[in-house]
Each structure stands twice: as structure tokens, then as C-alpha cells.
Design a protein around this motif. Structure first.
Motif, PDB file in Angstrom:
ATOM      1  N   ALA A 137      42.679  29.370 -16.557  1.00  0.00           N
ATOM      2  CA  ALA A 137      41.640  29.303 -17.113  1.00  0.00           C
ATOM      3  C   ALA A 137      40.749  28.148 -17.159  1.00  0.00           C
ATOM      4  CB  ALA A 137      42.098  30.301 -18.440  1.00  0.00           C
ATOM      5  N   ILE A 138      39.456  28.654 -17.670  1.00  0.00           N
ATOM      6  CA  ILE A 138      38.490  27.250 -17.702  1.00  0.00           C
ATOM      7  C   ILE A 138      37.969  27.642 -18.780  1.00  0.00           C
ATOM      8  CG2 ILE A 138      36.688  25.774 -16.700  1.00  0.00           C
ATOM      9  CD1 ILE A 138      37.754  26.671 -13.630  1.00  0.00           C
ATOM     10  N   SER A 139      37.944  27.256 -19.794  1.00  0.00           N
ATOM     11  CA  SER A 139      37.375  27.358 -21.234  1.00  0.00           C
ATOM     12  C   SER A 139      36.267  26.631 -21.419  1.00  0.00           C
ATOM     13  CB  SER A 139      38.474  27.221 -22.744  1.00  0.00           C
ATOM     14  OG  SER A 139      38.503  25.497 -22.769  1.00  0.00           O
ATOM     15  N   GLN A 140      36.311  25.479 -21.034  1.00  0.00           N
ATOM     16  CA  GLN A 140      34.792  24.486 -20.615  1.00  0.00           C
ATOM     17  C   GLN A 140      34.567  24.195 -19.852  1.00  0.00           C
ATOM     18  OE1 GLN A 140      35.028  21.464 -24.313  1.00  0.00           O
ATOM     19  NE2 GLN A 140      33.061  21.860 -24.355  1.00  0.00           N
ATOM     20  N   GLU A 147      29.386  25.008 -13.021  1.00  0.00           N
ATOM     21  CA  GLU A 147      29.488  24.318 -14.808  1.00  0.00           C
ATOM     22  C   GLU A 147      30.625  26.302 -15.086  1.00  0.00           C
ATOM     23  OE1 GLU A 147      27.103  23.632 -17.180  1.00  0.00           O
ATOM     24  OE2 GLU A 147      26.425  22.881 -16.109  1.00  0.00           O
ATOM     25  N   GLN A 148      30.969  26.804 -13.608  1.00  0.00           N
ATOM     26  CA  GLN A 148      32.101  28.398 -13.824  1.00  0.00           C
ATOM     27  C   GLN A 148      33.045  27.937 -15.096  1.00  0.00           C
ATOM     28  OE1 GLN A 148      34.124  28.712 -10.278  1.00  0.00           O
ATOM     29  NE2 GLN A 148      35.423  30.469 -11.053  1.00  0.00           N
ATOM     30  N   ILE A 149      33.320  28.785 -15.649  1.00  0.00           N
ATOM     31  CA  ILE A 149      34.668  29.314 -16.990  1.00  0.00           C
ATOM     32  C   ILE A 149      34.735  30.468 -16.243  1.00  0.00           C
ATOM     33  CG2 ILE A 149      33.045  27.688 -18.345  1.00  0.00           C
ATOM     34  CD1 ILE A 149      32.520  29.671 -20.062  1.00  0.00           C
ATOM     35  N   TRP A 184      43.000  16.069 -10.365  1.00  0.00           N
ATOM     36  CA  TRP A 184      41.148  15.577  -9.435  1.00  0.00           C
ATOM     37  C   TRP A 184      41.002  15.028  -8.734  1.00  0.00           C
ATOM     38  CZ3 TRP A 184      37.744  16.444 -15.007  1.00  0.00           C
ATOM     39  CH2 TRP A 184      36.972  16.695 -14.743  1.00  0.00           C
ATOM     40  N   VAL A 185      40.641  15.345  -7.623  1.00  0.00           N
ATOM     41  CA  VAL A 185      39.339  14.731  -6.188  1.00  0.00           C
ATOM     42  C   VAL A 185      38.923  14.021  -6.678  1.00  0.00           C
ATOM     43  CG1 VAL A 185      39.375  14.881  -3.919  1.00  0.00           C
ATOM     44  CG2 VAL A 185      41.289  15.288  -5.087  1.00  0.00           C
ATOM     45  N   GLU A 186      37.418  15.270  -7.101  1.00  0.00           N
ATOM     46  CA  GLU A 186      35.916  14.345  -7.278  1.00  0.00           C
ATOM     47  C   GLU A 186      35.630  15.253  -7.763  1.00  0.00           C
ATOM     48  OE1 GLU A 186      34.825  14.170  -3.495  1.00  0.00           O
ATOM     49  OE2 GLU A 186      33.758  15.848  -3.586  1.00  0.00           O
ATOM     50  N   SER A 187      33.846  15.168  -9.090  1.00  0.00           N
ATOM     51  CA  SER A 187      33.081  15.523  -9.104  1.00  0.00           C
ATOM     52  C   SER A 187      32.093  15.099  -9.230  1.00  0.00           C
ATOM     53  CB  SER A 187      33.879  14.981 -10.785  1.00  0.00           C
ATOM     54  OG  SER A 187      33.462  13.650 -11.419  1.00  0.00           O
ATOM     55  N   ASN A 188      30.792  15.687  -9.932  1.00  0.00           N
ATOM     56  CA  ASN A 188      29.499  15.533 -10.222  1.00  0.00           C
ATOM     57  C   ASN A 188      29.167  16.402 -11.235  1.00  0.00           C
ATOM     58  OD1 ASN A 188      26.619  15.189  -9.091  1.00  0.00           O
ATOM     59  ND2 ASN A 188      26.821  16.334  -7.630  1.00  0.00           N
ATOM     60  N   LYS A 189      28.777  15.479 -11.710  1.00  0.00           N
ATOM     61  CA  LYS A 189      27.903  15.382 -13.504  1.00  0.00           C
ATOM     62  C   LYS A 189      26.902  16.370 -13.261  1.00  0.00           C
ATOM     63  CE  LYS A 189      30.618  11.608 -15.880  1.00  0.00           C
ATOM     64  NZ  LYS A 189      29.795  11.385 -17.171  1.00  0.00           N
ATOM     65  N   PHE A 212      32.944  17.559 -20.340  1.00  0.00           N
ATOM     66  CA  PHE A 212      34.434  17.780 -20.807  1.00  0.00           C
ATOM     67  C   PHE A 212      34.170  18.730 -19.539  1.00  0.00           C
ATOM     68  CE2 PHE A 212      32.632  16.434 -24.399  1.00  0.00           C
ATOM     69  CZ  PHE A 212      33.812  15.806 -24.850  1.00  0.00           C
ATOM     70  N   PHE A 213      35.964  19.233 -19.101  1.00  0.00           N
ATOM     71  CA  PHE A 213      36.156  20.225 -18.523  1.00  0.00           C
ATOM     72  C   PHE A 213      37.239  20.657 -19.318  1.00  0.00           C
ATOM     73  CE2 PHE A 213      39.417  21.655 -14.686  1.00  0.00           C
ATOM     74  CZ  PHE A 213      39.021  22.404 -14.682  1.00  0.00           C
ATOM     75  N   SER A 214      37.647  21.575 -19.477  1.00  0.00           N
ATOM     76  CA  SER A 214      39.273  22.453 -19.798  1.00  0.00           C
ATOM     77  C   SER A 214      39.896  23.191 -19.818  1.00  0.00           C
ATOM     78  CB  SER A 214      39.039  21.734 -21.735  1.00  0.00           C
ATOM     79  OG  SER A 214      38.395  22.770 -22.133  1.00  0.00           O
ATOM     80  N   ILE A 215      41.017  23.845 -19.769  1.00  0.00           N
ATOM     81  CA  ILE A 215      42.044  24.708 -19.599  1.00  0.00           C
ATOM     82  C   ILE A 215      42.845  24.848 -21.451  1.00  0.00           C
ATOM     83  CG2 ILE A 215      44.383  25.368 -18.191  1.00  0.00           C
ATOM     84  CD1 ILE A 215      43.562  23.335 -16.098  1.00  0.00           C
ATOM     85  N   PRO A 216      42.557  25.847 -21.238  1.00  0.00           N
ATOM     86  CA  PRO A 216      42.899  26.194 -22.375  1.00  0.00           C
ATOM     87  C   PRO A 216      44.539  26.025 -22.414  1.00  0.00           C
ATOM     88  CG  PRO A 216      41.658  28.131 -21.430  1.00  0.00           C
ATOM     89  CD  PRO A 216      42.135  27.398 -20.463  1.00  0.00           C
ATOM     90  N   ALA A 217      45.061  25.721 -23.888  1.00  0.00           N
ATOM     91  CA  ALA A 217      47.053  25.178 -23.846  1.00  0.00           C
ATOM     92  C   ALA A 217      47.057  25.741 -25.266  1.00  0.00           C
ATOM     93  CB  ALA A 217      46.886  23.396 -23.870  1.00  0.00           C
ATOM     94  N   SER A 218      48.470  25.843 -24.925  1.00  0.00           N
ATOM     95  CA  SER A 218      49.219  25.953 -26.471  1.00  0.00           C
ATOM     96  C   SER A 218      50.227  25.993 -26.602  1.00  0.00           C
ATOM     97  CB  SER A 218      48.706  27.731 -26.649  1.00  0.00           C
ATOM     98  OG  SER A 218      49.358  28.494 -25.642  1.00  0.00           O
TER      99      SER A 218
END
Length: 137
Positions: A17-20, A56-58, A85-90, A97-103
Motif C-alpha cells: 500500500a502507498i499512503s502518500q 503520484e499513485q496511492i 529506491w532507484v530513482e525519482s522525479n518530483k 514524501f513517499f510512504s507505506i503504512p506501518a504499524s
């Protein structure tokens, strides 16, 4: 995150899951390592499993692992699956921010490192990710 094996398994899909996500494009690599006494060991796959996340897929993302024929034997006991994480384009200059939900979870560990050659660090917890697999004795 660490995963436990109770049978011989062929991995079919990696789901998370991608939350942000504030990125136009992101490129990641999947790595799978052995775990010995809770410490990451040898890389278990030689394939370069690369995937993209765009616009910006979530929500939930599924990566098809069938083309890579990843078989893990029960004797392995436990393994570590990471996304690198290999590369990114803002999307915007200030995007970060890029985040995966955690608990919190006493049954799983989250492993991380800042650079490829750094040592892994870990903490107890669980990320919103799972594997689809076909398993047999």
C-alpha cells in the motif's frame, strides 16, 4: 520486511500500500535476502526486478513476480524482501514524501538502510505489504 516460510513456495505477486506519494515517477528494485538469526544475509535472486510508480499513485500496488520464477524452500525458514529506491522525479520542487503504512508488531521486523553498502538496521513493526504465493510440502 521479513516473511516466514512454512512450506516450499513460488512467489507470484508482491503487494503493498502507498499512503502518500508526491512524485511524478518513482523507480524501485525488489531484493530478496536470506535471514540468519534475524540478520540479512545473501541475496537470493539474481534478476533485476524493477518497477515504476507514476503520477503520484496511492493505494495498493501489485507487482507480478511470475516471470522471475522465484522458488523459496521451506528450509530457508525466513527471508527478507526489500524495495530499493532507484530513482525519482518530483512533482514539485518541494516534493519529498513517499510512504507505506506501518504499524507496531512483535511478529515482524522492518529493515532499512540509507545506502546500498550500509549495514541494515531494524525495528519491530509491520509494513502494509504481503506476498501471493503457491506453496506445497
Amino acid at each position: 520486511m521479513n516473511f516466514k516460510l512454512r512450506k516450499n513456495c513460488r512467489l507470484e505477486n508482491f503487494n503493498f500500500a502507498i499512503s502518500q506519494n508526491e512524485f511524478k515517477t518513482l523507480k524501485f528494485r525488489i531484493n530478496i535476502y536470506s535471514l540468519t538469526n534475524g540478520d540479512p544475509g545473501d541475496l537470493l535472486i539474481s534478476d533485476n526486478i524493477i518497477f515504476d510508480i507514476k503520477n503520484e499513485q496511492i493505494g495498493w500496488k501489485s507487482i507480478d513476480l511470475n516471470p522471475y520464477n522465484i522458488y523459496l524452500k521451506e528450509e530457508l525458514g525466513e527471508f527478507l524482501l526489500t524495495i530499493q529506491w532507484v530513482e525519482s522525479n518530483k512533482s514539485k520542487a518541494e516534493s519529498k514524501f513517499f510512504s507505506i503504512p506501518a504499524s507496531k508488531s512483535p511478529f515482524h521486523k522492518i529493515y532499512y538502510r540509507d545506502k546500498v553498502m550500509d549495514n541494515f538496521e531494524s525495528q519491530t513493526g509491520s509494513l502494509s505489504m504481503y506476498l501471493d504465493a503457491k506453496c506445497s510440502n
